[in-house]
Write an enzyme that holds these catalytic residues in place. Sequence first.
Site, PDB file in Angstrom:
ATOM      1  N   GLY A  58       0.968  -1.318  -0.137  1.00  0.00           N
ATOM      2  CA  GLY A  58       0.079   0.069  -0.217  1.00  0.00           C
ATOM      3  C   GLY A  58       0.798   0.998  -0.143  1.00  0.00           C
ATOM      4  N   GLN A  63       2.926   9.953   1.050  1.00  0.00           N
ATOM      5  CA  GLN A  63       4.364   9.065   1.021  1.00  0.00           C
ATOM      6  C   GLN A  63       4.999   9.457   0.141  1.00  0.00           C
ATOM      7  OE1 GLN A  63       2.338   5.599   1.638  1.00  0.00           O
ATOM      8  NE2 GLN A  63       4.317   5.118   3.397  1.00  0.00           N
ATOM      9  N   CYS A 103       5.747   0.135   7.436  1.00  0.00           N
ATOM     10  CA  CYS A 103       5.109   1.069   6.687  1.00  0.00           C
ATOM     11  C   CYS A 103       6.745   2.196   5.622  1.00  0.00           C
ATOM     12  CB  CYS A 103       4.614   2.610   7.188  1.00  0.00           C
ATOM     13  SG  CYS A 103       4.184   3.738   6.199  1.00  0.00           S
ATOM     14  N   LEU A 104       6.289   2.218   4.076  1.00  0.00           N
ATOM     15  CA  LEU A 104       7.300   1.991   3.298  1.00  0.00           C
ATOM     16  C   LEU A 104       7.801   3.715   3.697  1.00  0.00           C
ATOM     17  CD1 LEU A 104       5.697   1.051  -0.321  1.00  0.00           C
ATOM     18  CD2 LEU A 104       7.331  -0.192   1.538  1.00  0.00           C
ATOM     19  N   HIS A 145      -4.439   1.643   7.699  1.00  0.00           N
ATOM     20  CA  HIS A 145      -3.254   2.139   7.178  1.00  0.00           C
ATOM     21  C   HIS A 145      -2.955   3.369   6.668  1.00  0.00           C
ATOM     22  CE1 HIS A 145       1.590   2.220   7.895  1.00  0.00           C
ATOM     23  NE2 HIS A 145       1.217   2.648   7.033  1.00  0.00           N
ATOM     24  N   GLU A 146      -3.715   3.104   5.100  1.00  0.00           N
ATOM     25  CA  GLU A 146      -3.487   4.542   4.207  1.00  0.00           C
ATOM     26  C   GLU A 146      -4.391   5.527   4.559  1.00  0.00           C
ATOM     27  OE1 GLU A 146      -0.530   3.804   3.170  1.00  0.00           O
ATOM     28  OE2 GLU A 146      -0.892   1.854   2.613  1.00  0.00           O
ATOM     29  N   HIS A 149      -2.619   7.846   7.190  1.00  0.00           N
ATOM     30  CA  HIS A 149      -1.842   8.879   6.187  1.00  0.00           C
ATOM     31  C   HIS A 149      -2.504  10.007   5.828  1.00  0.00           C
ATOM     32  CE1 HIS A 149       2.879   7.018   5.649  1.00  0.00           C
ATOM     33  NE2 HIS A 149       2.052   5.832   5.658  1.00  0.00           N
TER      34      HIS A 149
HETATM   35 NI    NI Z   1       2.605   3.488   5.314  1.00  0.00          NI
END
Ligand code: NI
Length: 181
Positions: A58, A63, A103-104, A145-146, A149
């Site tokens: 995701g 991000q 998380c990236l 999670h997204e 963000h």
């Molecule tokens: Ni993330």
Amino acid sequence: MMDSEEKIQRIDLPGLRIVRYPDPRLREACDEVPGVSDAVRALVDRMFELMFAARGVGLAAPQVGVTVRLFVASPTFQDTDRRVYINPQLTMLDGSQDGDEGCLSFPNISSRVKRYNVAAIRATGLDGNVFEEVGEELTARIFQHEMDHLNGTLLVNRMGSVAKLSHRRALKNLEEEFGKK
Ligand code: NI
């Protein structure tokens, strides 16, 4: 102040990179996407490219430094499984799950985060139509999670005090790395 259409039009696609904590763009509340334009489709393509290259499932627009309400996902991590959620809203949450979440924007950190086990989302797709999808387990976790963000909430905000303590060194390293830029 740039409006969201301007934000999308001005993107330097090849120059987009996944931004890391504590980049302040990750903390901004994101603006609605005004419509599904060619620029939005191009942004989505580039986000999938970056997400798959980073081995993520995701990725939210903030991000990559674009603070608009849009995220992409591939819960199965298949190139053909490309899900796009524009101006998404969670419409139902149920049950609970407790598991590791990464998380990236926090490379090499994963933490136990409690989430709802089922999440329904309503969003606009790339075809411009509004759709609804019910996700369970990993898919529900990705949705939550997204969505975090898009509201400027990060993995570090979802960590308990014990997890935060155990990741103190890694978080400090990310802060120092960001400070050097
Ligand atoms: Ni993330």
